[in-house]
Design a protein around this motif. Structure first.
Motif, PDB file in Angstrom:
ATOM      1  N   GLY A 270       0.789  -1.223   0.000  1.00 32.86           N
ATOM      2  CA  GLY A 270       0.000   0.000   0.000  1.00 32.86           C
ATOM      3  C   GLY A 270       0.819   1.269   0.000  1.00 32.86           C
ATOM      4  N   ALA A 271       1.887   1.289   0.793  1.00 27.09           N
ATOM      5  CA  ALA A 271       2.685   2.511   0.931  1.00 27.09           C
ATOM      6  C   ALA A 271       3.402   2.902  -0.351  1.00 27.09           C
ATOM      7  CB  ALA A 271       3.706   2.336   2.063  1.00 27.09           C
ATOM      8  N   ASP A 272       3.615   1.954  -1.248  1.00 29.40           N
ATOM      9  CA  ASP A 272       4.296   2.253  -2.514  1.00 29.40           C
ATOM     10  C   ASP A 272       3.379   2.921  -3.531  1.00 29.40           C
ATOM     11  OD1 ASP A 272       6.607   1.117  -1.536  1.00 29.40           O
ATOM     12  OD2 ASP A 272       6.140  -0.875  -2.328  1.00 29.40           O
ATOM     13  N   HIS A 273       2.103   3.026  -3.186  1.00 29.97           N
ATOM     14  CA  HIS A 273       1.120   3.594  -4.120  1.00 29.97           C
ATOM     15  C   HIS A 273       0.291   4.629  -3.374  1.00 29.97           C
ATOM     16  CE1 HIS A 273       2.145  -0.471  -5.480  1.00 29.97           C
ATOM     17  NE2 HIS A 273       1.982  -0.005  -6.710  1.00 29.97           N
ATOM     18  N   PRO A 274       0.466   5.912  -3.673  1.00 32.66           N
ATOM     19  CA  PRO A 274      -0.275   6.949  -2.952  1.00 32.66           C
ATOM     20  C   PRO A 274      -1.776   6.916  -3.203  1.00 32.66           C
ATOM     21  CG  PRO A 274       0.929   7.904  -4.800  1.00 32.66           C
ATOM     22  CD  PRO A 274       1.389   6.483  -4.672  1.00 32.66           C
ATOM     23  N   HIS A 275      -2.177   6.333  -4.325  1.00 32.15           N
ATOM     24  CA  HIS A 275      -3.598   6.315  -4.685  1.00 32.15           C
ATOM     25  C   HIS A 275      -4.075   4.861  -4.791  1.00 32.15           C
ATOM     26  CE1 HIS A 275      -2.917  10.533  -5.553  1.00 32.15           C
ATOM     27  NE2 HIS A 275      -1.959  10.188  -6.390  1.00 32.15           N
ATOM     28  N   TRP A 276      -5.250   4.617  -4.227  1.00 33.38           N
ATOM     29  CA  TRP A 276      -5.832   3.279  -4.312  1.00 33.38           C
ATOM     30  C   TRP A 276      -7.168   3.352  -5.042  1.00 33.38           C
ATOM     31  CZ3 TRP A 276      -5.475   0.732   1.245  1.00 33.38           C
ATOM     32  CH2 TRP A 276      -4.127   0.625   1.615  1.00 33.38           C
ATOM     33  N   GLY A 277      -7.445   2.293  -5.768  1.00 36.02           N
ATOM     34  CA  GLY A 277      -8.770   2.101  -6.347  1.00 36.02           C
ATOM     35  C   GLY A 277      -9.259   0.723  -5.950  1.00 36.02           C
ATOM     36  N   ILE A 278     -10.550   0.577  -5.774  1.00 34.76           N
ATOM     37  CA  ILE A 278     -11.133  -0.730  -5.458  1.00 34.76           C
ATOM     38  C   ILE A 278     -12.148  -1.068  -6.538  1.00 34.76           C
ATOM     39  CG2 ILE A 278     -12.451  -2.097  -3.807  1.00 34.76           C
ATOM     40  CD1 ILE A 278     -11.348  -0.378  -1.579  1.00 34.76           C
TER      41      ILE A 278
ATOM     42  N   ALA B  75      -4.141   4.932   5.639  1.00 34.89           N
ATOM     43  CA  ALA B  75      -4.988   5.341   4.521  1.00 34.89           C
ATOM     44  C   ALA B  75      -4.144   5.901   3.386  1.00 34.89           C
ATOM     45  CB  ALA B  75      -5.993   6.395   4.980  1.00 34.89           C
ATOM     46  N   PRO B  76      -4.510   5.656   2.142  1.00 30.84           N
ATOM     47  CA  PRO B  76      -3.800   6.260   1.015  1.00 30.84           C
ATOM     48  C   PRO B  76      -4.159   7.732   0.893  1.00 30.84           C
ATOM     49  CG  PRO B  76      -5.716   5.075   0.225  1.00 30.84           C
ATOM     50  CD  PRO B  76      -5.644   4.819   1.704  1.00 30.84           C
ATOM     51  N   GLN B  77      -3.441   8.431   0.028  1.00 26.14           N
ATOM     52  CA  GLN B  77      -3.765   9.837  -0.203  1.00 26.14           C
ATOM     53  C   GLN B  77      -5.169   9.984  -0.776  1.00 26.14           C
ATOM     54  OE1 GLN B  77      -0.810  11.949  -2.498  1.00 26.14           O
ATOM     55  NE2 GLN B  77       0.902  11.046  -1.360  1.00 26.14           N
ATOM     56  N   THR B  78      -5.502   9.125  -1.731  1.00 28.57           N
ATOM     57  CA  THR B  78      -6.857   9.112  -2.290  1.00 28.57           C
ATOM     58  C   THR B  78      -7.327   7.674  -2.405  1.00 28.57           C
ATOM     59  OG1 THR B  78      -6.214   8.936  -4.639  1.00 28.57           O
ATOM     60  CG2 THR B  78      -6.344  11.156  -3.686  1.00 28.57           C
ATOM     61  N   LEU B  79      -8.630   7.503  -2.281  1.00 30.48           N
ATOM     62  CA  LEU B  79      -9.253   6.187  -2.448  1.00 30.48           C
ATOM     63  C   LEU B  79     -10.478   6.358  -3.330  1.00 30.48           C
ATOM     64  CD1 LEU B  79      -9.627   3.180  -1.756  1.00 30.48           C
ATOM     65  CD2 LEU B  79     -10.915   3.899   0.273  1.00 30.48           C
ATOM     66  N   THR B  80     -10.541   5.604  -4.405  1.00 30.33           N
ATOM     67  CA  THR B  80     -11.680   5.653  -5.327  1.00 30.33           C
ATOM     68  C   THR B  80     -12.272   4.259  -5.459  1.00 30.33           C
ATOM     69  OG1 THR B  80     -10.571   7.396  -6.602  1.00 30.33           O
ATOM     70  CG2 THR B  80     -12.478   6.325  -7.623  1.00 30.33           C
ATOM     71  N   VAL B  81     -13.559   4.152  -5.247  1.00 31.71           N
ATOM     72  CA  VAL B  81     -14.267   2.885  -5.418  1.00 31.71           C
ATOM     73  C   VAL B  81     -14.970   2.920  -6.772  1.00 31.71           C
ATOM     74  CG1 VAL B  81     -16.087   1.378  -4.538  1.00 31.71           C
ATOM     75  CG2 VAL B  81     -14.576   2.579  -2.942  1.00 31.71           C
ATOM     76  N   PHE B  82     -14.675   1.926  -7.604  1.00 32.15           N
ATOM     77  CA  PHE B  82     -15.289   1.827  -8.930  1.00 32.15           C
ATOM     78  C   PHE B  82     -16.340   0.726  -8.899  1.00 32.15           C
ATOM     79  CE2 PHE B  82     -10.998   3.442  -9.527  1.00 32.15           C
ATOM     80  CZ  PHE B  82     -11.163   4.479 -10.443  1.00 32.15           C
ATOM     81  N   TYR B  83     -17.603   1.135  -8.942  1.00 32.18           N
ATOM     82  CA  TYR B  83     -18.693   0.147  -8.924  1.00 32.18           C
ATOM     83  C   TYR B  83     -19.105  -0.183 -10.348  1.00 32.18           C
ATOM     84  CZ  TYR B  83     -23.324  -1.917  -8.495  1.00 32.18           C
ATOM     85  OH  TYR B  83     -24.409  -2.750  -8.619  1.00 32.18           O
TER      86      TYR B  83
ATOM     87  N   ASN C 133       1.576   6.721  -8.621  1.00 35.29           N
ATOM     88  CA  ASN C 133       1.126   5.375  -8.931  1.00 35.29           C
ATOM     89  C   ASN C 133      -0.204   5.055  -8.258  1.00 35.29           C
ATOM     90  OD1 ASN C 133       3.490   4.992 -10.367  1.00 35.29           O
ATOM     91  ND2 ASN C 133       4.584   4.146  -8.603  1.00 35.29           N
ATOM     92  N   VAL C 134      -0.912   4.118  -8.882  1.00 40.36           N
ATOM     93  CA  VAL C 134      -2.221   3.686  -8.375  1.00 40.36           C
ATOM     94  C   VAL C 134      -2.184   2.186  -8.122  1.00 40.36           C
ATOM     95  CG1 VAL C 134      -4.671   3.451  -8.907  1.00 40.36           C
ATOM     96  CG2 VAL C 134      -3.454   5.546  -9.552  1.00 40.36           C
ATOM     97  N   LEU C 135      -2.719   1.778  -6.967  1.00 37.12           N
ATOM     98  CA  LEU C 135      -2.883   0.366  -6.645  1.00 37.12           C
ATOM     99  C   LEU C 135      -4.355   0.020  -6.814  1.00 37.12           C
ATOM    100  CD1 LEU C 135      -1.598  -2.253  -5.539  1.00 37.12           C
ATOM    101  CD2 LEU C 135      -2.298  -1.491  -3.249  1.00 37.12           C
ATOM    102  N   MET C 136      -4.649  -0.868  -7.763  1.00 39.12           N
ATOM    103  CA  MET C 136      -6.024  -1.297  -8.000  1.00 39.12           C
ATOM    104  C   MET C 136      -6.260  -2.588  -7.233  1.00 39.12           C
ATOM    105  SD  MET C 136      -8.597  -0.062  -9.574  1.00 39.12           S
ATOM    106  CE  MET C 136     -10.208  -0.457 -10.265  1.00 39.12           C
ATOM    107  N   ILE C 137      -7.201  -2.559  -6.300  1.00 38.27           N
ATOM    108  CA  ILE C 137      -7.468  -3.690  -5.419  1.00 38.27           C
ATOM    109  C   ILE C 137      -8.698  -4.434  -5.936  1.00 38.27           C
ATOM    110  CG2 ILE C 137      -8.093  -4.352  -3.068  1.00 38.27           C
ATOM    111  CD1 ILE C 137      -6.608  -1.773  -2.167  1.00 38.27           C
TER     112      ILE C 137
END
Length: 413
Positions: A34-42, A68-76, A158-162
């Protein structure tokens, strides 16, 4: 968790993972990457695995168990084809996310690419498991990819897509560690991590994916959705309805898979049948008529057929001569009216019972379907002048040779 303990988990014949073990491995996975990616998406479909992933991660962030990441976006991924209980639960969870200030993007295919519009408006036959499985990519994968690429353009870093991909306990017990190891230096048990290189210009190297619930047993998914996540101490999430849609307390034994309502690719409507066993959802019974309708629309009497040798732009002969093609205009109207009737029956019952209504075809989609039919719209390569597929024709072979029709039944006069 110690190296010895982690080794015990993966050893052949080891005692089965407990719920706390599964959660701990998920925490390790998110802490590792998680720490290697400032932005997360789910990526969230509304189904059991992605809903467990989403609600668990939110609880882990809320309780400080992971930063917590800098930003978190949930894609439904709203396919417009979800079973009503799952669609309703998804809306409730979206409301709960927005109350927490989490950004939610509802990802839907463009109007003309949506399942109902594509079939009834453009005349493309319902998907099948052989030569025409177009639905998953068109109504889920492509829209999700486009939404993610757009979000990447809006962010720096970078973005981490979960994802909710889950291999299950067998991958651990059977020592198939390669299924749960990362592709980029991950430790065993830390989830399935891999770097993804989007094809879109300027996005290369900025995206990675992680499946932090890869190792979860299915019983833990049910336990989390049914008993843990709904509790206030774990986030007070509206996940009970999701577990109930899969069979409730018997979900693991039933092992029902959910998909689209009346899915043309499934041999049986097992998920819908499971839902209908619950008296609170029995008013959805008319949905059982959807799958037979898709099956009927694939029959020759409802479709066109290529008549003779078909030449491509380069002069070559097209493969599969005399193949069946799109759905007749009048058949599309017939199917539209049947689906609207099913929808009306369900919603009339819903009003009477005080239950949620369904939205299989909304007013915008209905209007577009009727507009496309009125314009006599056909898929690419078809113009509507082709014969109906039941018309007797000379036999055309792939090499272009023709065998004349020798016998034709003449009706009595």
């Amino acid at each position: 968790m110690s190296a010895l303990r982690q080794g015990d988990i993966f050893a052949a014949g080891a005692e089965r993972l407990q719920m706390t073990d599964s959660i701990e491995l998920t925490i390790q996975s998110l802490q590792a990457y998680g720490a290697d990616h400032p932005h997360w998406g789910i990526a969230w479909s509304g189904g059991k695995d992605s809903s467990a992933t989403l609600s668990l991660i939110m609880w882990l962030i809320d309780t400080g168990k992971i930063p917590a990441p800098q930003t978190l976006t949930v894609f439904y991924a709203d396919t417009r084809q979800e079973l009503p209980p799952l669609a309703i639960a998804a809306q409730q969870i979206m409301d709960e996310l927005e109350e927490r200030g989490v950004r939610v993007e509802v990802v839907t295919a463009p109007l003309d690419k949506r399942f109902m519009v594509y079939i009834l408006g453009r005349g493309v036959p319902p998907p099948n498991n052989n030569t025409l499985r177009w639905c998953t990519r068109q109504i889920k994968i492509d829209p999700m990819t486009a939404a993610l690429e757009q979000r990447l353009r809006e962010l720096d870093g970078n973005v981490l897509m979960i994802t909710g991909v889950r291999q299950g306990e067998s991958a651990i017990r059977d020592k198939r560690i390669e299924m749960s190891c990362g592709k980029d230096g991950a430790e065993c048990g830390q989830g399935w991590y891999q770097k993804v290189l989007p094809e879109a210009k300027g996005l290369k190297g900025r995206l990675a994916t992680l499946a932090p619930l890869l190792h979860w047993r299915v019983c833990h998914v049910w336990e989390w959705l049914k008993h843990w996540a709904p509790l206030a101490e774990f986030g007070d999430w509206s996940t009970v309805t999701i577990a109930d849609a899969y069979g409730g307390d018997e979900a693991e034994e039933i092992n029902a898979r959910t998909g689209c309502t009346g899915c043309p690719l499934a041999s049986e409507d097992k998920a819908l049948d499971t839902i209908l066993l619950n008296p609170t959802w029995s008013y959805l019974e008319p949905m059982k008529r959807i799958k037979p309708l898709w099956r009927e629309l694939r029959e020759p009497r409802h479709r066109l057929r290529k008549a003779g040798v078909e030449r491509l732009k380069d002069g070559s002969i097209a493969a599969n001569p005399q193949r069946m093609g799109p759905i007749l205009l009048e058949s599309r109207l017939m199917a539209l009216e049947q689906l609207l009737t099913i929808q009306a029956e369900i919603n009339n019952a819903a009003k009477r019972l005080g239950r949620p209504q369904v939205d299989m075809i909304n007013t915008e989609e209905e209007a577009r379907i009727r507009e496309l039919i009125a314009a006599e719209t056909w898929p690419d390569g078809w113009n509507g002048d082709e014969p109906i597929a039941t018309t007797p024709l000379d036999k055309v072979f792939e090499d272009g040779s023709v065998q004349p029709l020798l016998f034709l039944e003449v009706p009595d006069v």
